[in-house]
Motif scaffolding. Structure first.
Motif, mmCIF file in Angstrom:
data_model
loop_
_atom_site.group_PDB
_atom_site.id
_atom_site.type_symbol
_atom_site.label_atom_id
_atom_site.label_comp_id
_atom_site.label_asym_id
_atom_site.label_seq_id
_atom_site.Cartn_x
_atom_site.Cartn_y
_atom_site.Cartn_z
ATOM 1 N N PHE A 1 0.886 -0.836 0.020
ATOM 2 C CA PHE A 1 0.615 -0.056 0.305
ATOM 3 C C PHE A 1 0.766 1.000 0.253
ATOM 4 O O PHE A 1 0.357 2.511 -0.577
ATOM 5 C CB PHE A 1 -1.009 0.046 1.054
ATOM 6 N N TYR A 2 2.228 1.134 0.682
ATOM 7 C CA TYR A 2 2.895 2.260 0.496
ATOM 8 C C TYR A 2 4.537 2.161 -0.295
ATOM 9 O O TYR A 2 4.679 0.088 -0.244
ATOM 10 C CB TYR A 2 3.564 2.390 1.944
ATOM 11 N N ASP A 3 5.576 2.820 -0.774
ATOM 12 C CA ASP A 3 5.954 2.995 -1.402
ATOM 13 C C ASP A 3 7.143 2.923 -0.293
ATOM 14 O O ASP A 3 7.376 4.023 -0.102
ATOM 15 C CB ASP A 3 6.430 3.860 -2.415
ATOM 16 N N TYR A 4 8.369 0.952 -0.429
ATOM 17 C CA TYR A 4 9.153 1.315 0.871
ATOM 18 C C TYR A 4 10.334 1.479 0.141
ATOM 19 O O TYR A 4 11.361 1.487 0.825
ATOM 20 C CB TYR A 4 9.307 -0.006 1.550
ATOM 21 N N ARG A 5 10.738 1.903 -1.077
ATOM 22 C CA ARG A 5 12.034 1.976 -2.165
ATOM 23 C C ARG A 5 13.113 3.283 -1.729
ATOM 24 O O ARG A 5 12.003 4.164 -1.515
ATOM 25 C CB ARG A 5 11.534 1.639 -3.744
ATOM 26 N N ALA B 1 11.663 6.717 -1.537
ATOM 27 C CA ALA B 1 10.429 7.081 -1.610
ATOM 28 C C ALA B 1 9.314 7.737 -0.551
ATOM 29 O O ALA B 1 10.397 7.663 1.019
ATOM 30 C CB ALA B 1 9.329 6.146 -1.621
ATOM 31 N N VAL B 2 8.781 9.269 -1.115
ATOM 32 C CA VAL B 2 8.320 10.033 0.107
ATOM 33 C C VAL B 2 6.527 9.277 0.516
ATOM 34 O O VAL B 2 6.012 8.707 0.028
ATOM 35 C CB VAL B 2 7.399 11.306 -0.459
#
Length: 505
Positions: free
Chosen positions: A284-288, A291-292
């Motif tokens: 659901f979120y971007d952990y790369r 990423a913001v």
């Protein structure tokens, strides 16, 4: 029945993260422990890893050097199942596969002494089925630890149909002697935690699918208003969507597709795409890297508010009114039906109806509905929703009122029960149904959800605090709005309501 003596040999099968953790717990409690894994060298490597982890705790001053040395001295790798023959308790923590576990238990029964207790760390498989076909099914019990086992307090002790009550009592006492918080459950799909927790994920997923709010706002509301440690989206990202979705599907199938446990198409899409959460960098979120993290929606207002009118009994909102008064808002009380008036707005705690529906049915102008909070004195965020004909100024006045007390406001699309209220009502409903079906006691149901998944309050105790009548009202209104069996109130709730009783007297 007393706990196993600390001289009793404990055997653990499976040297993965869970098995190694269980072995560490038993060794730190003073037992000699043998750890077996069918992968050559895996058990010895797991003990080395435990040694390294404990050494770090010693270096940080969190563990005595002697305790570290004693624990490692009690841990021994086993090179065969035969080496476990003299164990008093064998805990299997292998692959979550019914046939594989049954084959292992059958083999152990032929190797171990007749009074050896065989425990499974399964999180979802039936203890009754695991024991079926064994010569001594009375000796089989569930001992479900939570990951990481050395840190998580809860252990679900699960009795199958044939489990000797004395065996379950012994394991309950043993887990307690190991410093854990054990609860006793009957072997039903999901046991306690994996069943009762389903609505925590399901309601946020449904709200997202319906466009009520974004992930960041819904997560923030569950944390900052609901008092939960994490929101549903960040938690499922942490668990892994492949794991969480599989558990939901397993419970859904086990209950013959009861719609209370219906899996989410949104989560299935993430699984299909390989966006499994933190471990893959996307969920659901971007952990790369770079990423913001998205921020929750904050409603802003330039309105000036100095006064709040309280009409009649404010009930659950009384702590919030006291907080507003402490922030300098002038509070005027007069007779009425429990509504709040601020500027042009009428404010009410949600009862599970749409704001527009309630405004029409009760003839309320500029209606703004307020979500539930675990502690209105401490909540740093609240959700509101407005009827379709509510003026923007009226809504802004409500936002300004809460901002005055340091409370951020997330404005949601008009939806039955908003966020925290519907989630808590559904958690209470599921726990009530588990109680109705004899899965566990009310005390253990609440204890499991607090110790196992860090809920701020047990669902049944929360229902008592909200009021059984309100919980049933919210569920009835949710069911009427959606026309789905998913929101049907448990008979246990209706029974308590009819009796004027509570879960915890």
């Amino acid at each position: 029945m007393p706990a196993l003596n600390s001289h009793t040999l404990i055997a653990v099968i499976g040297a993965g993260a869970m098995g190694a953790g269980i072995a560490q717990v038993a060794a730190q409690a003073g037992h000699p422990v043998r750890l077996y894994d069918n992968r050559p060298g895996a058990a010895a490597q797991a003990i080395t890893t435990i040694d390294q982890q404990l050494a770090k705790r010693v270096a940080s001053g969190k563990l005595a050097a002697t305790a570290h040395a004693d624990c490692i001295a009690r841990l021994q790798p086993a090179d065969s199942l035969e080496a476990l023959a003299d164990a008093g308790l064998v805990i299997e923590a292998i692959v979550e596969n019914l046939e594989v576990k049954q084959a292992l238990l059958s083999e152990l029964e032929g190797l171990c002494r007749s009074d050896c207790i065989l425990a499974s760390n399964t999180s979802s498989l039936s203890i009754t089925r695991l024991a079926a076909g064994l010569q001594r099914p009375a000796n089989v019990v569930g001992m479900h630890f939570f990951n990481p086992a050395p840190l998580m307090a809860l252990v679900e002790v699960v009795s199958g149909l044939a489990t000797d009550p004395g065996v379950a009592a012994c394991i309950l006492a043993t887990a307690r002697a190991w410093g854990k918080t054990p609860v006793l459950a009957r072997s039903t799909p999901g046991f306690i935690v994996n069943r009762v927790a389903r609505p925590f994920y399901a309601e946020s997923l449904r709200l997202l699918q319906e466009g009520v709010a974004d992930c960041a706002s819904l997560d923030a509301l569950l944390r900052e208003a609901g008092g939960f440690r994490m929101g549903a989206f960040e938690l499922t990202d942490l668990i892994g969507h492949d794991v969480n979705y599989a558990v939901t599907c397993s419970v859904f199938d086990a209950y013959y597709q009861d719609m209370r446990f219906q899996p989410s198409l949104i989560q299935k899409e993430l699984v299909d795409a390989g966006h499994l959460g933190r471990k893959r960098g996307l969920g659901f979120y971007d952990y790369r890297e770079g990423a913001v993290r998205p921020q929750p929606n904050d409603a802003h207002s330039t309105a000036m508010v100095e006064q709040l009118i309280v009409e009649g009994e404010s009930g659950l909102l009384e702590p919030l009114i006291a907080r507003l008064a402490a922030s300098g808002i002038s509070v005027i009380r007069r007779a009425g039906s429990g509504l709040l008036r601020v500027g042009d707005a009428t404010v009410a705690l949600s009862d599970g109806r749409l704001a527009s529906q309630r405004a029409r049915e009760e003839g309320l102008d500029n209606l703004v509905l307020l979500d539930l909070a675990f502690d209105y004195q401490q909540a740093s965020r609240l959700a509101i929703s407005s009827a379709a004909d509510t003026h923007a100024l009226a809504r802004d006045q409500v936002v300004a009122l809460f901002n005055r007390a340091g409370i951020a406001v997330s404005a949601l699309r008009d939806s039955p029960g908003l966020c925290v209220l519907r989630t808590v009502a559904m958690l209470a409903n599921e726990a009530a149904d588990a109680l109705l079906q004899g899965v566990a006691s009310a005390k253990d149901l609440d204890l499991a959800m607090c110790a196992g998944v860090n809920y701020p309050c047990g669902p049944l105790a929360w229902a008592d605090a909200i009021g059984i009548e309100r919980v049933v009202q919210v569920l009835d209104n949710l069911q009427a709005a959606y026309g789905e069996e998913r929101y049907r109130p448990s008979l246990q709730l209706r029974r308590l309501l009819a009796e004027g009783a509570r879960f915890h007297e």
